[in-house]
Design a protein around this motif. Structure first.
Motif, PDB file in Angstrom:
ATOM      1  N   GLY A   1      35.377  10.973 102.190  1.00 15.87           N
ATOM      2  CA  GLY A   1      34.349  11.571 101.338  1.00 15.87           C
ATOM      3  C   GLY A   1      34.352  10.894  99.983  1.00 15.87           C
ATOM      4  N   THR A   2      33.862  11.569  98.955  1.00 13.40           N
ATOM      5  CA  THR A   2      33.895  11.038  97.588  1.00 13.40           C
ATOM      6  C   THR A   2      34.357  12.129  96.635  1.00 13.40           C
ATOM      7  N   THR A   3      34.933  11.701  95.529  1.00 14.42           N
ATOM      8  CA  THR A   3      35.362  12.634  94.479  1.00 14.42           C
ATOM      9  C   THR A   3      35.402  11.881  93.170  1.00 14.42           C
ATOM     10  N   SER A   4      35.695  12.590  92.088  1.00 14.58           N
ATOM     11  CA  SER A   4      35.790  11.956  90.777  1.00 14.58           C
ATOM     12  C   SER A   4      37.097  11.182  90.674  1.00 14.58           C
TER      13      SER A   4
ATOM     14  N   GLU B   1      28.756  16.168  94.331  1.00 15.08           N
ATOM     15  CA  GLU B   1      29.907  15.600  95.049  1.00 15.08           C
ATOM     16  C   GLU B   1      29.845  15.973  96.530  1.00 15.08           C
ATOM     17  N   GLY B   2      29.396  17.207  96.806  1.00 12.66           N
ATOM     18  CA  GLY B   2      29.215  17.611  98.202  1.00 12.66           C
ATOM     19  C   GLY B   2      28.185  16.749  98.905  1.00 12.66           C
ATOM     20  N   ILE B   3      27.079  16.476  98.213  1.00 10.37           N
ATOM     21  CA  ILE B   3      26.057  15.581  98.782  1.00 10.37           C
ATOM     22  C   ILE B   3      26.650  14.192  99.001  1.00 10.37           C
ATOM     23  N   GLY B   4      27.497  13.754  98.064  1.00 11.54           N
ATOM     24  CA  GLY B   4      28.156  12.457  98.206  1.00 11.54           C
ATOM     25  C   GLY B   4      29.047  12.405  99.435  1.00 11.54           C
TER      26      GLY B   4
ATOM     27  N   SER C   1      39.820  19.060  96.510  1.00 22.09           N
ATOM     28  CA  SER C   1      39.044  18.068  95.768  1.00 22.09           C
ATOM     29  C   SER C   1      38.155  18.723  94.724  1.00 22.09           C
ATOM     30  N   MET C   2      37.568  19.884  95.058  1.00 22.33           N
ATOM     31  CA  MET C   2      36.693  20.581  94.114  1.00 22.33           C
ATOM     32  C   MET C   2      37.469  21.026  92.875  1.00 22.33           C
ATOM     33  N   ALA C   3      38.628  21.651  93.093  1.00 23.01           N
ATOM     34  CA  ALA C   3      39.435  22.124  91.965  1.00 23.01           C
ATOM     35  C   ALA C   3      39.878  20.955  91.085  1.00 23.01           C
TER      36      ALA C   3
ATOM     37  N   VAL D   1      29.170  25.825  97.648  1.00 23.77           N
ATOM     38  CA  VAL D   1      29.963  26.343  96.532  1.00 23.77           C
ATOM     39  C   VAL D   1      29.439  25.807  95.202  1.00 23.77           C
ATOM     40  N   GLY D   2      29.020  24.537  95.183  1.00 21.83           N
ATOM     41  CA  GLY D   2      28.521  23.946  93.951  1.00 21.83           C
ATOM     42  C   GLY D   2      27.194  24.518  93.512  1.00 21.83           C
ATOM     43  N   PHE D   3      26.196  24.392  94.349  1.00 21.40           N
ATOM     44  CA  PHE D   3      24.847  24.787  93.942  1.00 21.40           C
ATOM     45  C   PHE D   3      24.639  26.300  93.883  1.00 21.40           C
ATOM     46  N   SER D   4      25.541  27.077  94.487  1.00 19.73           N
ATOM     47  CA  SER D   4      25.442  28.537  94.404  1.00 19.73           C
ATOM     48  C   SER D   4      26.166  29.096  93.182  1.00 19.73           C
ATOM     49  N   GLY D   5      26.942  28.246  92.495  1.00 18.77           N
ATOM     50  CA  GLY D   5      27.687  28.707  91.332  1.00 18.77           C
ATOM     51  C   GLY D   5      28.992  29.397  91.670  1.00 18.77           C
ATOM     52  N   LEU D   6      29.403  29.360  92.947  1.00 17.34           N
ATOM     53  CA  LEU D   6      30.630  30.034  93.364  1.00 17.34           C
ATOM     54  C   LEU D   6      31.892  29.334  92.883  1.00 17.34           C
ATOM     55  N   ILE D   7      31.759  28.105  92.345  1.00 18.28           N
ATOM     56  CA  ILE D   7      32.935  27.366  91.911  1.00 18.28           C
ATOM     57  C   ILE D   7      33.670  28.116  90.809  1.00 18.28           C
ATOM     58  N   GLY D   8      32.914  28.809  89.937  1.00 17.31           N
ATOM     59  CA  GLY D   8      33.545  29.592  88.876  1.00 17.31           C
ATOM     60  C   GLY D   8      34.402  30.712  89.435  1.00 17.31           C
TER      61      GLY D   8
END
Length: 609
Positions: free
Chosen positions: A394-397, A379-382, A347-349, A186-193
């Motif tokens: 996992g990890t998050t901000s 963050e996904g890699i984390g 976590s992403m949102a 979702v992050g690296f594909s730009g789907l988060i938007g």
């Protein structure tokens, strides 16, 4: 942890920063961030912005402060997970889990600041993955054997006991790693938007609130081990964080201009949780050495003693080096993967909101889409790394550290980078993890009352942009919350009800429907997107403005959000870069440069540091 906590004293300094800056300039006004921060108009601008580098001693002090701010959240998660892993009576392994959590948090912080969103945002464990993890570990096939609950029957060095908890950990590890691939995609594909267009406050609020509410049983068990000690810990943290937070402590300081003098340090605002734990810990120690607390394990209050966990500090090695696969080869449970994916979406949102809050407090422009995509991807890699190392999480901000930026007025990412290094060093010190694992149980319970309550309230705070006078919104939020408490409880009480004939499907349904945050989040998401309502009513006008704004063409953004080591410059000549969602493309900005220069000189337009 929820985003938007910048409300905590933006005008208050944890360290007398203005004095420090003026001292460095010999009493002259210092221009940082490219503009004067001393004018009336710019009073709330940070003293040091994202790309600035404070003096080395200030960097060290503030990095330690960020580490202490994240302390409570980082050590809480291994202590909660330890119960599901049957490790209540294995303090040595709990210490190793804490060490691993610190090391991974530090490593992920360095990756995020260097290659991710590139804002001064600290990474740590996430409670969004605790609830699905505990849902998996409470399934009949993963419930801890009865003998592991009796300290007298547990031999922590026996192969049988080691296999009991490591089997559970390996399954949790592998499931987290597989589920985290969703966040990477979702992050690296730009789907988060695209995802954020459908996830609004009425989805986020019940999801985050239920993270805190679902952990009431764990908090209650630990608090009930000695209500007096737990109440004392809670009261101390409340006093330090709420009543004394604006009370400065004079500390000696030295500068060339003023020589030896005193400076103000807001210690209660900086580390209230740590201070509350230390004072309660000391009281428990005194009550232990004077035999006020019972020495019989069967008596009430025994768990408040500081010698319950034996000689674990002496047994722990001085240095430990966590590594991927330290608990064995990870395995995967399909049901757990789906449950953890629900937590990852939450976590992403949450992180997207933290990015915008962090940018605002650190004097940076709102993050462009490529930076947000890169931040979520990293963050996904984390999370993949956290699974590989075996944190059980996992990890998050960390939103607490975002709020700390507003307190200190220092938004330099150099400080957060140094904080990541400090956390990695803490992760290597084996004695440090062992010390934290010996915190008396009721002290932990008192801390949980504060932390889980704040998480619950932080989730509800997301509703402030919605119209809560609307019967539509009241229905959605109320129904989602109450159903998310009723359905999981009934499923847990009636485990044999979900029988479809397909064992894998039964497990998936069992975990999803016993995960409070999934039930509440799903109902909120479905109802909010299907029941008619205006954008203003749903709170999407402010939400869209904050989360979906694209600032790629704003002048100055490239200095903050570009990739490091000249990577962006090398890629700028390649036209195909514009099609990579997580890569900044300067060609696009150059087309807007002259237009931006004209706009930036117009009155009323905000200039970023």
């Amino acid at each position: 942890m929820a985003s938007g906590k910048e409300k905590n004293g933006l005008d208050n300094l944890a360290f007398d920063m203005e004095e420090q800056v003026n001292d460095q300039a010999g009493g002259k006004v210092v221009k940082t961030c490219g503009v004067s921060c001393e004018t009336e108009e710019d009073r709330n601008k940070p003293t040091y912005c994202v790309t600035d580098v404070p003096p080395w001693y200030l960097c060290i002090f503030l990095a330690i402060q960020h580490y202490l701010t994240a302390f409570g959240g980082i050590i809480s998660i291994p202590l909660v997970i330890a119960e599901g892993l049957c490790l209540q009576h294995d303090s040595l392994t709990q210490g190793r889990l804490i060490n691993t959590m610190f090391l991974v948090s530090g490593l992920c912080t360095i990756l995020q600041v260097t290659f991710g969103v590139r804002l001064p945002i600290l990474q740590g464990g996430t409670f969004a993955l605790v609830t699905p993890a505990m849902a998996m570990l409470t399934m009949p096939e993963w419930k801890c054997p009865a003998w592991t609950q009796n300290a007298s029957l547990v031999n922590t060095s026996s192969p049988l006991f080691i296999e009991v908890w490591q089997t559970r950990m390996r399954t949790l590890q592998g499931s987290i790693m597989v589920a985290s691939l969703l966040q990477v995609l979702v992050g690296f594909s730009g789907l988060i938007g695209l995802l954020m267009r459908f996830i609004g406050p009425l989805t986020i609020a019940p999801t985050i609130s239920l993270i805190g509410l679902s952990l009431y049983e764990s908090a209650g068990i630990k608090t009930g081990s000695h209500w007096g000690i737990s109440a004392m810990t809670t009261v101390l943290i409340i006093i330090f964080s709420q009543y004394l937070r604006l009370v400065p402590i004079p500390v000696p300081a030295y500068s060339k201009a003023k020589k030896l003098h005193t400076s103000k340090f807001f210690i209660f605002q900086t580390m209230p949780i740590l201070l509350g734990i230390l004072v309660s810990w000391l009281v428990c120690y005194l009550l232990t050495i004077y035999d006020v607390l019972p020495s019989d394990p069967a008596q009430y209050g025994y768990l408040a003693r500081t010698d319950v966990k034996g000689d674990v500090v002496n047994q722990a090695s001085w240095f430990t080096f966590p590594y991927p696969g330290q608990w064995g080869m990870p395995t995967v449970n399909l049901a757990a993967v789906f449950g953890i994916m629900a937590g990852i979406i939450c976590s992403m949102a949450e992180s997207v909101g933290d990015y915008h809050a962090c940018a605002k407090l650190s004097g940076a422009p709102p993050p462009p889409k490529h930076a947000i995509s890169r931040g979520i991807g990293v963050e996904g890699i984390g999370c993949v790394l956290a699974g590989a190392f075996g944190t059980g999480n996992g990890t998050t901000s960390f939103s607490e550290n975002v709020a700390a930026l507003g307190i200190t007025k220092v938004g330099s990412r150099t400080v957060i980078l140094l904080s990541g290094i400090i956390m990695m060093l803490m992760g290597i010190l084996g004695k440090m993890g062992a010390i934290f694992s010996t915190i008396p149980t009721p002290v932990i319970g008192g801390m949980f009352l504060i932390m889980f309550g704040v998480i619950t309230a932080a989730g509800i705070a997301n509703l402030q942009s919605t119209d809560m006078n609307s019967s539509r919104n009241i229905f959605i939020f109320g129904f989602s919350m109450f159903s998310a408490l009723v359905i999981p409880h009934w499923i847990i009480e009636n485990p044999g009800f979900l029988v479809t004939g397909v064992n894998e499907l039964d497990q998936v349904l069992q975990i999803l429907l016993t995960t409070h945050m999934f039930v509440g989040g799903f109902l909120g998401f479905f109802l909010d997107n299907t029941i008619p309502g205006t954008k203003r009513e749903r709170g999407l006008l402010n939400w869209d403005k904050a989360h979906l704004e694209d600032t790629s063409s704003i002048s100055g953004v490239e200095d903050v959000y570009d990739l490091p080591f000249g990577i962006t410059s090398r890629l700028s000549s390649q036209s195909w870069v514009r099609y990579i969602p997580f890569c900044p493309w300067r060609g696009h900005r150059f087309q807007h440069k002259s237009k931006d220069d004209d706009i930036s000189q117009s009155p009323g337009i905000k200039n970023y540091c």
